[in-house]
Every structure is written in structure tokens, then in C-alpha cells.
Write a protein that holds these residues in place. Structure first.
Motif, short mmCIF file in Angstrom:
data_model
loop_
_atom_site.label_atom_id
_atom_site.label_comp_id
_atom_site.label_asym_id
_atom_site.label_seq_id
_atom_site.Cartn_x
_atom_site.Cartn_y
_atom_site.Cartn_z
N GLY A 175 0.84 -1.18 0.00
CA GLY A 175 0.00 0.00 0.00
C GLY A 175 0.88 1.23 0.00
N GLU A 176 0.28 2.36 0.29
CA GLU A 176 1.01 3.63 0.32
C GLU A 176 1.11 4.14 1.75
OE1 GLU A 176 -1.18 6.19 -2.34
OE2 GLU A 176 0.05 5.54 -4.06
N VAL A 177 1.99 5.09 1.94
CA VAL A 177 2.16 5.75 3.23
C VAL A 177 2.78 7.10 2.99
CG1 VAL A 177 4.43 4.70 3.65
CG2 VAL A 177 3.05 5.49 5.59
N SER A 178 2.37 8.10 3.75
CA SER A 178 2.93 9.44 3.55
C SER A 178 4.35 9.51 4.12
CB SER A 178 2.05 10.50 4.21
OG SER A 178 2.19 10.47 5.62
N ARG A 179 5.16 10.31 3.49
CA ARG A 179 6.52 10.52 4.00
C ARG A 179 6.50 11.10 5.41
NH1 ARG A 179 6.72 11.40 -1.56
NH2 ARG A 179 8.48 10.36 -2.62
N SER A 180 5.49 11.90 5.72
CA SER A 180 5.39 12.46 7.06
C SER A 180 5.16 11.37 8.10
CB SER A 180 4.26 13.49 7.12
OG SER A 180 4.57 14.61 6.31
N ASP A 181 4.35 10.37 7.77
CA ASP A 181 4.14 9.27 8.70
C ASP A 181 5.38 8.38 8.80
OD1 ASP A 181 1.60 9.88 9.66
OD2 ASP A 181 0.59 8.84 8.01
N VAL A 182 6.12 8.21 7.70
CA VAL A 182 7.39 7.48 7.77
C VAL A 182 8.33 8.19 8.74
CG1 VAL A 182 9.42 6.71 6.49
CG2 VAL A 182 7.15 6.53 5.45
N ALA A 183 8.41 9.50 8.62
CA ALA A 183 9.28 10.27 9.51
C ALA A 183 8.87 10.10 10.97
CB ALA A 183 9.25 11.75 9.11
N ALA A 184 7.57 10.11 11.22
CA ALA A 184 7.09 9.96 12.59
C ALA A 184 7.41 8.56 13.14
CB ALA A 184 5.59 10.21 12.65
N VAL A 185 7.37 7.55 12.27
CA VAL A 185 7.75 6.21 12.70
C VAL A 185 9.24 6.16 13.05
CG1 VAL A 185 8.07 3.82 11.92
CG2 VAL A 185 5.90 5.00 11.50
N ILE A 186 10.08 6.79 12.23
CA ILE A 186 11.52 6.82 12.53
C ILE A 186 11.76 7.49 13.89
CG2 ILE A 186 13.76 7.74 11.82
CD1 ILE A 186 12.68 7.62 8.91
N ALA A 187 11.10 8.61 14.12
CA ALA A 187 11.26 9.31 15.40
C ALA A 187 10.84 8.41 16.56
CB ALA A 187 10.44 10.60 15.39
N ALA A 188 9.74 7.69 16.40
CA ALA A 188 9.27 6.80 17.45
C ALA A 188 10.23 5.64 17.67
CB ALA A 188 7.87 6.29 17.12
N VAL A 189 10.77 5.11 16.58
CA VAL A 189 11.73 4.00 16.66
C VAL A 189 12.97 4.42 17.43
CG1 VAL A 189 13.39 2.76 15.20
CG2 VAL A 189 10.95 2.66 14.67
N LEU A 190 13.45 5.62 17.18
CA LEU A 190 14.65 6.10 17.87
C LEU A 190 14.43 6.21 19.39
CD1 LEU A 190 15.85 8.81 15.35
CD2 LEU A 190 17.11 6.73 15.98
N ALA A 191 13.19 6.36 19.79
CA ALA A 191 12.87 6.50 21.21
C ALA A 191 12.44 5.19 21.85
CB ALA A 191 11.76 7.54 21.40
N GLU A 192 12.44 4.10 21.07
CA GLU A 192 11.94 2.81 21.56
C GLU A 192 13.04 1.75 21.50
OE1 GLU A 192 10.68 0.20 23.27
OE2 GLU A 192 8.86 1.46 23.02
N PRO A 193 13.69 1.46 22.62
CA PRO A 193 14.78 0.47 22.62
C PRO A 193 14.35 -0.90 22.11
CG PRO A 193 14.79 1.73 24.66
CD PRO A 193 13.53 2.09 23.94
N ALA A 194 13.08 -1.26 22.30
CA ALA A 194 12.62 -2.58 21.87
C ALA A 194 12.56 -2.73 20.36
CB ALA A 194 11.24 -2.88 22.48
N SER A 195 12.74 -1.63 19.62
CA SER A 195 12.72 -1.70 18.16
C SER A 195 14.06 -2.18 17.58
CB SER A 195 12.36 -0.34 17.56
OG SER A 195 13.38 0.61 17.80
N VAL A 196 15.08 -2.27 18.41
CA VAL A 196 16.39 -2.74 17.92
C VAL A 196 16.27 -4.18 17.42
CG1 VAL A 196 18.75 -3.32 18.61
CG2 VAL A 196 17.70 -1.18 19.40
N GLY A 197 16.87 -4.42 16.26
CA GLY A 197 16.84 -5.76 15.68
C GLY A 197 15.55 -6.09 14.95
N LYS A 198 14.71 -5.09 14.70
CA LYS A 198 13.43 -5.31 14.02
C LYS A 198 13.50 -4.80 12.58
CE LYS A 198 11.50 -6.97 17.72
NZ LYS A 198 10.40 -6.28 18.42
#
Length: 216
Positions: A175-198
Motif C-alpha cells: 500500500g502507500e504511506v505518507s513521508r510524514s508518517d514514515v518520519a514519525a515512525v523513525i522518530a518513534a523507533v529512535l525513542a523505543e529500545p525494543a525496536s532494535v533488531g526489528k
């Protein structure tokens, strides 16, 4: 934390920069041109110059100095040349991985593309084949590294507004996704240690981003 962004003038990066700066991170967009650096510079944002194709891993390491995380968000974009998919999407990622290791930066988030591990049909055009192979090989290299990595594989990118809601998982329908939502996911990932290795695929959806990242 200080976050270095490779491909710092790209559309995803430009959506990510204010999200990080507003929450107090120091942002270091890495850009090729001085005019792009001048455009991006602001409170909490201090660009550095880096030629992804023309400079080596030592230059990447120097650009990453002092960073706590690297985001690889570069791509050859609409350029119709297969060779630039290899020098930017793959070569840039490999030098970023090497440079992060040399600079002692452990956290690394890479923006890839959905479905790049799937077989490429025989009739695929040269440029698209080069793009898919570049993203696939860059992801494999990052997974094989000793970095604390996360790989985000968005679907078709749009310039639509941020919705704050996505579908995130190891495998999701295309499907599609906005670049703004991709950016927000990256920001959230950087703040979530459990995302390492995913390694997650990402498209528009109904789940709030912070919940999706925490549940992923």
C-alpha cells in the motif's frame, strides 16, 4: 541525543528533522550542497556537508562524530540511472554502516522499501531491478553488522499529510504511506529500545504510531 541523517535534504529527512528538534534532539542533516545546509540550519539543527558518492567511509565517520544514532534516509530518487541506485542506495548505505562502526555509533535506522526480498521478475526494467537489489543488499549488510539496527520498509511514498496512524509489521499488504508518517515512525523507533533488531514493513493504517512501534 544527537542524530545524524544521511540524505538530510530528502523529503523524509525534511519531515523528520523538526520532529527530532522539537523534542530536544540535536539533528545533524548530512547534505551535499552548502545551500541545502543553509536552508536546513536552525535551532537544534546543524547540518554538515557530505558527498555520499564521492567520499569514503572515513568521511562518513567524521560526519557522524558525536552522534548517538544514524538514520540512513538517502536514495537516488527519481534519477533514472541504474548506476546511481548502486552508488547511493547501496554504496551510501554500506559507507554509512562502516562509518558508524568507525565512529562508535551503535544505533542505526535504515529506510528501505517494502518487498525487496521478493524475487524480481525476469521482465523487470534495469533501473527498478537495480533499486530493489540495492535496497535488499543494503538491508542484508545492516542485519549482518554488529550495530543496534532497525530497518523500516515503507510502501509507496506519498506527499500526503501526516495521519499519525499506520500499519506496521514484519509483513503487511502492499500500500502507500505518507513521508510524514514514515518520519514519525523513525522518530518513534529512535525513542523505543525494543525496536532494535526489528525489520518492519510500513503502510498507512489505523494504529497510532507509538502503539504500533511499541507492539511491533
Amino acid at each position: 541525543m544527537r542524530v545524524a541523517i544521511v540524505g538530510g535534504h530528502g523529503k523524509v529527512a525534511r519531515a523528520l528533522i523538526p520532529l527530532l528538534a522539537e523534542r530536544g534532539d540535536e539533528v545533524v542533516p548530512l547534505v551535499r550542497k552548502q545551500e541545502h545546509a543553509d536552508e536546513l540550519r536552525g535551532p537544534g539543527v546543524e547540518p554538515r556537508l557530505l558527498d555520499i558518492e564521492g567520499q569514503d567511509a572515513d568521511a562518513f565517520a567524521a560526519a557522524f562524530a558525536g552522534a548517538g544514532a544514524v538514520v540512513f534516509a538517502a536514495g537516488a530518487g527519481a534519477d533514472g540511472r541504474a548506476d546511481r541506485k548502486r552508488t547511493v542506495d547501496l554504496g551510501g548505505a554500506l559507507k554509512s554502516i562502516d562509518g558508524a562502526q568507525r565512529a562508535g555509533v551503535q544505533r542505526f535506522v535504515q529506510v528501505s522499501a517494502i518487498g525487496v526480498d521478493e524475487p524480481v521478475p525476469d521482465d523487470t526494467g534495469e533501473v527498478w531491478r537495480a533499486y530493489v537489489e540495492a535496497k535488499r543488499d543494503a538491508d542484508a549488510a545492516l542485519r549482518a553488522s554488529d550495530l543496534a539496527w532497525t530497518i523500516i520498509r515503507p510502501g509507496g511514498l506519498t506527499d500526503g499529510p501526516a495521519t499519525g496512524r499506520v500499519l506496521l509489521g514484519t509483513s503487511v499488504p502492499r500500500g502507500e504511506v505518507s513521508r510524514s508518517d514514515v518520519a514519525a515512525v523513525i522518530a518513534a523507533v529512535l525513542a523505543e529500545p525494543a525496536s532494535v533488531g526489528k525489520q518492519w514493513e510500513l503502510v498507512a493504517g489505523d494504529q497510532p504510531i507509538t502503539e504500533a512501534v511499541a507492539a511491533g
